[in-house]
Design a protein around this motif. Structure first.
Motif, PDB file in Angstrom:
ATOM      1  N   LEU A  61       0.836  -1.206   0.000  1.00 17.77           N
ATOM      2  CA  LEU A  61       0.000   0.000   0.000  1.00 17.77           C
ATOM      3  C   LEU A  61       0.871   1.257   0.000  1.00 17.77           C
ATOM      4  O   LEU A  61       0.627   2.203  -0.749  1.00 17.77           O
ATOM      5  N   ASP A  63       3.944   1.667  -1.039  1.00 18.63           N
ATOM      6  CA  ASP A  63       4.612   1.851  -2.331  1.00 18.63           C
ATOM      7  C   ASP A  63       3.629   2.275  -3.401  1.00 18.63           C
ATOM      8  O   ASP A  63       3.918   3.143  -4.216  1.00 18.63           O
ATOM      9  N   ALA A  64       2.457   1.652  -3.428  1.00 14.27           N
ATOM     10  CA  ALA A  64       1.459   1.987  -4.455  1.00 14.27           C
ATOM     11  C   ALA A  64       0.982   3.419  -4.282  1.00 14.27           C
ATOM     12  O   ALA A  64       0.823   4.165  -5.245  1.00 14.27           O
ATOM     13  N   PHE A  65       0.800   3.842  -3.048  1.00 15.50           N
ATOM     14  CA  PHE A  65       0.296   5.190  -2.780  1.00 15.50           C
ATOM     15  C   PHE A  65       1.338   6.245  -3.140  1.00 15.50           C
ATOM     16  O   PHE A  65       1.030   7.272  -3.735  1.00 15.50           O
ATOM     17  N   ALA A  66       2.578   5.992  -2.755  1.00 12.84           N
ATOM     18  CA  ALA A  66       3.630   6.998  -2.940  1.00 12.84           C
ATOM     19  C   ALA A  66       4.282   6.939  -4.313  1.00 12.84           C
ATOM     20  O   ALA A  66       5.040   7.836  -4.662  1.00 12.84           O
ATOM     21  N   GLY A  67       4.001   5.897  -5.066  1.00  9.61           N
ATOM     22  CA  GLY A  67       4.646   5.783  -6.375  1.00  9.61           C
ATOM     23  C   GLY A  67       6.068   5.281  -6.282  1.00  9.61           C
ATOM     24  O   GLY A  67       6.902   5.562  -7.125  1.00  9.61           O
ATOM     25  N   GLY A  68       6.354   4.519  -5.223  1.00  8.45           N
ATOM     26  CA  GLY A  68       7.707   3.987  -5.039  1.00  8.45           C
ATOM     27  C   GLY A  68       7.895   2.671  -5.775  1.00  8.45           C
ATOM     28  O   GLY A  68       7.020   2.238  -6.535  1.00  8.45           O
ATOM     29  N   ILE A  69       9.019   2.031  -5.520  1.00 10.80           N
ATOM     30  CA  ILE A  69       9.303   0.740  -6.157  1.00 10.80           C
ATOM     31  C   ILE A  69       8.447  -0.316  -5.455  1.00 10.80           C
ATOM     32  O   ILE A  69       8.661  -0.614  -4.266  1.00 10.80           O
ATOM     33  N   ILE A  70       7.508  -0.890  -6.190  1.00  9.15           N
ATOM     34  CA  ILE A  70       6.577  -1.854  -5.588  1.00  9.15           C
ATOM     35  C   ILE A  70       7.361  -3.065  -5.112  1.00  9.15           C
ATOM     36  O   ILE A  70       8.129  -3.670  -5.865  1.00  9.15           O
TER      37      ILE A  70
END
Lengths: 167, 279
Positions: A61, A63-70
């Motif tokens: 969640l 990573d998906a929210f922040a646009g990081g490396i999933i």
């Protein structure tokens, strides 16, 4: 399942506050890692498959929210969960020192693990930023842990209330 | 064996998920999972709330600046104070409209000056977790936004689109380590790659000691790569030092766009600028 949904909802709320209110009030390097505090709490109070799965979902969640490396946050948070679950066998999460010190230490560990992964990808990043983040995370950890404890108590007390059964 | 697995099920499950997460992360190092349903769901739930909170914060800030800086007035001025309060409220609304108008006018003038079609959007959230630097805007696939579109302001490049949902999109900011832009120094025309450093600046890479670069030089996009039109400002060189390898110089660049104060941005939907063969 219910507890997973509660943690998921709380995590979404914290992430929204982090991306809006916190950005307006705090400098970027002092924005606390609330998801880490949640995982730290889980490591003490949910040492079970459920806790592991919640940690994995919270990492995804974040990573998906922040646009990081999933996958990266899931990996680092699971490491924190494993370490915290080991720590929970020695100490209890009832003193301020454990809450603040433990969170700060875990935040630095998480930051270091993330740094090593990103450096492995040849990204030129600064290591020092993990320290102010660890400080701000540690400062806010008693409040977040209190919220989590009260939420769990609230739902536990609702569950134990006798249900009304019509005659 | 079974009893061992049962006894250590928590650790074993954690380690298995750790390995899975690492595998996912290693195959997804440049962007975020594009079409995963979970991301669409998260975006659908969170973006309206983000927009509401951001708008409310803007209103609170305006009220704070207007009302709490008033000087204490005497009793004879009570009526006037009421009038002032009412007029201030009207004035605040007008001021906010004027500021918005000014920003949008600048954005429109900038849009007309670049040889590209563009869509304006509001920034509804900024994500600043650790080294991750992204922002969420209130335009998505339904407004013609696609992945890898450039995002700019009149002051400079903001980043590129990395994730598109039906009504929102995510921007990878130029200061994120995953953002790499091919640049030229405006004065000396030397080339390099500008990469975010994960805090508030960019690093200009692959510039060697013999190249002419100095503090104050403006870096612009080269147009190579097809994402950013040529000639857009990336930032200004603020630090030049000898590199660790004695071959390349260490150069820090301050972004031209004010990334801490992002409110409205332009997304370039069609890049019409030709790339010069002489480049």
């Amino acid at each position: 399942m219910k507890k997973t949904l509660i943690y998921f909802t709380l995590a979404v709320l914290f992430l929204i506050i982090e991306s809006t209110l916190a950005q307006a009030v705090l400098p970027p390097l002092l924005i606390p890692d609330v998801i880490l505090i949640m995982v730290f709490y889980l490591g003490f109070h949910r040492v079970s498959i459920e806790g592991v799965l919640i940690t994995f979902i919270l990492g995804y969640l974040a990573d998906a929210f922040a646009g990081g490396i999933i996958g990266l946050s899931s990996f680092t948070l699971l490491l924190i969960f494993i370490l915290t679950s080991r720590l929970s066998k020695i100490v209890a999460l009832n003193s301020l020192l454990i809450k603040i010190g433990g969170t700060a230490f875990m935040s630095i560990l998480k930051g270091t693990a993330t740094y090593i992964f990103l450096r492995f990808l040849n990204q030129e990043i600064q290591f020092y930023i993990i320290f102010p983040i660890a400080v701000s995370t540690a400062v806010i950890s008693p409040l977040v842990i209190n919220v989590l404890q009260k939420t769990e108590l609230y739902f536990a007390s609702r569950k134990s209330e006798p249900r009304y059964t019509p005659p | 064996m079974v009893s061992f697995l049962k006894k250590h099920r928590v650790i074993l499950t954690s380690l298995a998920l750790c390995i899975l997460s690492l595998q996912i992360a290693s195959t997804n190092t440049k962007g975020i999972g594009g079409n995963v349903i979970a991301i669409k769901l998260i975006s659908a739930i969170t973006s309206p709330i983000q927009y509401t909170v951001t708008s409310t914060l803007g209103g609170i800030k305006t009220v704070w600046m207007s009302y709490f800086y008033l000087v204490n007035v005497s009793k004879e001025n009570v009526l006037l104070k009421n009038d002032i309060a009412r007029l201030m409220e009207e004035n605040n609304q007008l001021k906010e409209t004027v500021f918005l108008n000014k920003r949008l006018k600048e954005l429109l003038e900038f849009k007309q000056s670049i040889s590209a079609s563009a869509v304006a959007a509001d920034v509804i959230g900024i994500e600043n977790t650790g080294w991750i630097k992204t922002a969420t805007i209130n335009k998505g696939a339904s407004h013609g936004i696609k992945r890898d579109m450039a995002v700019v302001t009149p002051n400079g490049i903001v980043g590129r689109i990395i994730d598109v949902q039906p009504t929102t999109s995510k921007i990878l900011l130029v200061i994120d380590p995953r953002c790499n832009i091919d640049v030229i120094a405006q004065r000396s025309r030397i080339k390099g790659i500008a990469e975010g450093n994960g805090t508030d600046k960019l690093i200009l890479k692959y510039v060697n000691h013999s190249d002419d670069i100095q503090i104050g030089d403006i870096l612009i996009s080269s147009g190579l790569g097809g994402i950013f039109p040529k000639g857009l400002v990336i930032g200004e060189v603020v630090r030049v030092e000898k590199g660790d390898d004695n071959f390349f110089i260490y150069i820090e660049v301050k972004p031209g766009a004010e990334l801490r104060k992002l409110e409205e941005v332009l997304i370039i939907t069609e890049n019409k600028s030709p790339i010069s063969p002489l480049l």
